[in-house]
Design an enzyme around this catalytic site. Structure first.
Site, PDB file in Angstrom:
ATOM      1  N   THR A  16      37.260  55.094  39.560  1.00 59.11           N
ATOM      2  CA  THR A  16      36.014  54.573  40.129  1.00 59.11           C
ATOM      3  C   THR A  16      36.257  53.743  41.384  1.00 59.11           C
ATOM      4  O   THR A  16      35.451  53.770  42.313  1.00 59.11           O
ATOM      5  CB  THR A  16      35.241  53.748  39.084  1.00 59.11           C
ATOM      6  OG1 THR A  16      36.052  52.661  38.627  1.00 59.11           O
ATOM      7  CG2 THR A  16      34.817  54.616  37.910  1.00 59.11           C
ATOM      8  N   ASN A  17      37.361  52.997  41.421  1.00 58.33           N
ATOM      9  CA  ASN A  17      37.661  52.252  42.644  1.00 58.33           C
ATOM     10  C   ASN A  17      38.077  53.185  43.769  1.00 58.33           C
ATOM     11  O   ASN A  17      37.768  52.936  44.941  1.00 58.33           O
ATOM     12  CB  ASN A  17      38.748  51.200  42.384  1.00 58.33           C
ATOM     13  CG  ASN A  17      38.170  49.886  41.897  1.00 58.33           C
ATOM     14  OD1 ASN A  17      37.285  49.320  42.537  1.00 58.33           O
ATOM     15  ND2 ASN A  17      38.657  49.401  40.771  1.00 58.33           N
ATOM     16  N   MET A  93      48.407  52.091  36.188  1.00 58.52           N
ATOM     17  CA  MET A  93      48.874  51.346  35.020  1.00 58.52           C
ATOM     18  C   MET A  93      50.381  51.460  34.807  1.00 58.52           C
ATOM     19  O   MET A  93      50.862  51.694  33.700  1.00 58.52           O
ATOM     20  CB  MET A  93      48.122  51.821  33.776  1.00 58.52           C
ATOM     21  CG  MET A  93      46.617  51.711  33.878  1.00 58.52           C
ATOM     22  SD  MET A  93      46.071  50.017  34.263  1.00 58.52           S
ATOM     23  CE  MET A  93      46.510  49.192  32.731  1.00 58.52           C
ATOM     24  N   ILE A  95      54.085  49.371  35.981  1.00 56.84           N
ATOM     25  CA  ILE A  95      54.739  48.260  36.670  1.00 56.84           C
ATOM     26  C   ILE A  95      55.807  48.842  37.587  1.00 56.84           C
ATOM     27  O   ILE A  95      56.668  49.609  37.147  1.00 56.84           O
ATOM     28  CB  ILE A  95      55.352  47.271  35.668  1.00 56.84           C
ATOM     29  CG1 ILE A  95      54.254  46.622  34.828  1.00 56.84           C
ATOM     30  CG2 ILE A  95      56.164  46.206  36.405  1.00 56.84           C
ATOM     31  CD1 ILE A  95      54.767  45.707  33.742  1.00 56.84           C
ATOM     32  N   LEU A  96      55.739  48.478  38.856  1.00 55.12           N
ATOM     33  CA  LEU A  96      56.640  49.032  39.864  1.00 55.12           C
ATOM     34  C   LEU A  96      57.877  48.145  40.014  1.00 55.12           C
ATOM     35  O   LEU A  96      57.816  46.929  39.827  1.00 55.12           O
ATOM     36  CB  LEU A  96      55.910  49.142  41.201  1.00 55.12           C
ATOM     37  CG  LEU A  96      54.694  50.080  41.185  1.00 55.12           C
ATOM     38  CD1 LEU A  96      53.800  49.819  42.377  1.00 55.12           C
ATOM     39  CD2 LEU A  96      55.148  51.539  41.157  1.00 55.12           C
ATOM     40  N   ASN A 110      46.129  45.590  45.716  1.00 51.29           N
ATOM     41  CA  ASN A 110      45.715  45.840  44.343  1.00 51.29           C
ATOM     42  C   ASN A 110      44.446  45.049  44.066  1.00 51.29           C
ATOM     43  O   ASN A 110      44.178  44.035  44.721  1.00 51.29           O
ATOM     44  CB  ASN A 110      46.814  45.412  43.366  1.00 51.29           C
ATOM     45  CG  ASN A 110      46.467  45.721  41.917  1.00 51.29           C
ATOM     46  OD1 ASN A 110      46.021  46.823  41.607  1.00 51.29           O
ATOM     47  ND2 ASN A 110      46.658  44.758  41.035  1.00 51.29           N
ATOM     48  N   HIS A 112      42.506  43.098  40.854  1.00 51.18           N
ATOM     49  CA  HIS A 112      42.763  42.594  39.499  1.00 51.18           C
ATOM     50  C   HIS A 112      41.487  41.978  38.944  1.00 51.18           C
ATOM     51  O   HIS A 112      40.792  41.242  39.653  1.00 51.18           O
ATOM     52  CB  HIS A 112      43.878  41.553  39.528  1.00 51.18           C
ATOM     53  CG  HIS A 112      44.186  40.977  38.178  1.00 51.18           C
ATOM     54  ND1 HIS A 112      44.864  41.690  37.214  1.00 51.18           N
ATOM     55  CD2 HIS A 112      43.887  39.777  37.629  1.00 51.18           C
ATOM     56  CE1 HIS A 112      44.982  40.947  36.130  1.00 51.18           C
ATOM     57  NE2 HIS A 112      44.402  39.781  36.347  1.00 51.18           N
ATOM     58  N   SER A 139      39.763  40.016  42.007  1.00 52.46           N
ATOM     59  CA  SER A 139      40.501  39.594  43.199  1.00 52.46           C
ATOM     60  C   SER A 139      41.246  40.770  43.804  1.00 52.46           C
ATOM     61  O   SER A 139      41.866  41.549  43.076  1.00 52.46           O
ATOM     62  CB  SER A 139      41.521  38.501  42.835  1.00 52.46           C
ATOM     63  OG  SER A 139      40.927  37.425  42.153  1.00 52.46           O
ATOM     64  N   ASP A 148      50.691  40.338  39.462  1.00 59.05           N
ATOM     65  CA  ASP A 148      49.391  39.706  39.721  1.00 59.05           C
ATOM     66  C   ASP A 148      49.529  38.360  40.441  1.00 59.05           C
ATOM     67  O   ASP A 148      48.686  37.472  40.291  1.00 59.05           O
ATOM     68  CB  ASP A 148      48.601  39.505  38.422  1.00 59.05           C
ATOM     69  CG  ASP A 148      48.333  40.803  37.692  1.00 59.05           C
ATOM     70  OD1 ASP A 148      48.229  41.840  38.363  1.00 59.05           O
ATOM     71  OD2 ASP A 148      48.231  40.773  36.442  1.00 59.05           O
TER      72      ASP A 148
END
Length: 219
Positions: A16-17, A93, A95-96, A110, A112, A139, A148
């Site tokens: 959706t984003n 979803m 973690i890099l 990103n 959040h 944010s 984050d």
């Protein structure tokens, strides 16, 4: 960067984003070309959204790799094959690794679902309610190795209201995300935004640690 920013959007789910970014770029003639939508899940509906918009799609399935570093290397190869200069994480979803993040430092955003630096991590809507927060939101931030914790560009704030549920609050925050994320993408695409050290500049003005803020009392 060239006159038009070339970007990749990383997704894991419904997208959706991603759709909000696609629509905003088209409606407001933003100088940004989404070169590719990349998902770690071949079933992600966001890939359908991208294809319908004429955007190339790619799948880098994390289950095909023995470790995170190998997955990230494949992800970098995919992104660079499409000549993307900026990355927008939109419900991605995974973690890099630090190496991946540093490679794209200052070029990766990103969104959040909280008013950072509060409520990092998961289950933010439930935690906001349980903590009795009067305000909640979302944010947009630059991505750094600490989860984050990257410099905040823009926050959207709303009133929690009376008798919310995590589900109802999540829906309202999603609508807020769809406003603030495309706006930050536009700022970056128009060359209005930059990161120097841990300070975000908008039109050469240093932003506070909590970034710019939109307060929406109607959501």
């Amino acid at each position: 960067m060239t006159a038009r920013l070339k970007a990749a959007v990383l997704i894991s789910g419904s997208g959706t984003n991603l759709q909000a970014i696609i629509d905003h770029v088209r409606i407001h003639d933003v100088p940004c070309d989404v070169q590719v939508a990349v998902s770690n899940d071949p079933a992600a509906y966001g890939l359908v959204r991208a294809a319908r918009a004429g955007i190339a799609t790619a799948v880098v399935d994390h289950r095909d790799f023995t470790d995170r570093a190998a997955f990230d290397r494949a992800l970098v190869d995919t992104i660079e094959a499409h000549h993307a200069q900026a990355l927008f994480l939109a419900g991605f979803m995974r973690i890099l690794t630090d190496e991946f993040v540093e490679r794209f430092r200052g070029r990766m955003l990103n969104v959040h679902p909280s008013l950072l630096p509060d409520l990092k991590g998961l289950n933010t809507h439930r935690r906001a309610i349980e903590a009795g927060h009067a305000h909640h939101g979302a944010s947009v931030h630059y991505v750094t190795p600490a989860l984050d914790s990257g410099p905040v560009i823009l926050r959207g704030r709303l009133d929690v209201g009376e008798d919310p549920t995590p589900e109802s609050l999540q829906q309202r925050v999603h609508r807020l995300e769809h406003r603030i994320y495309p706006l930050a993408v536009e700022w970056l695409s128009r060359g209005r935004l930059r990161l120097e050290g841990d300070t975000v500049y908008l039109d050469d003005r240093a932003l506070p640690k909590t970034g710019e803020e939109i307060y929406d009392r109607e959501l």
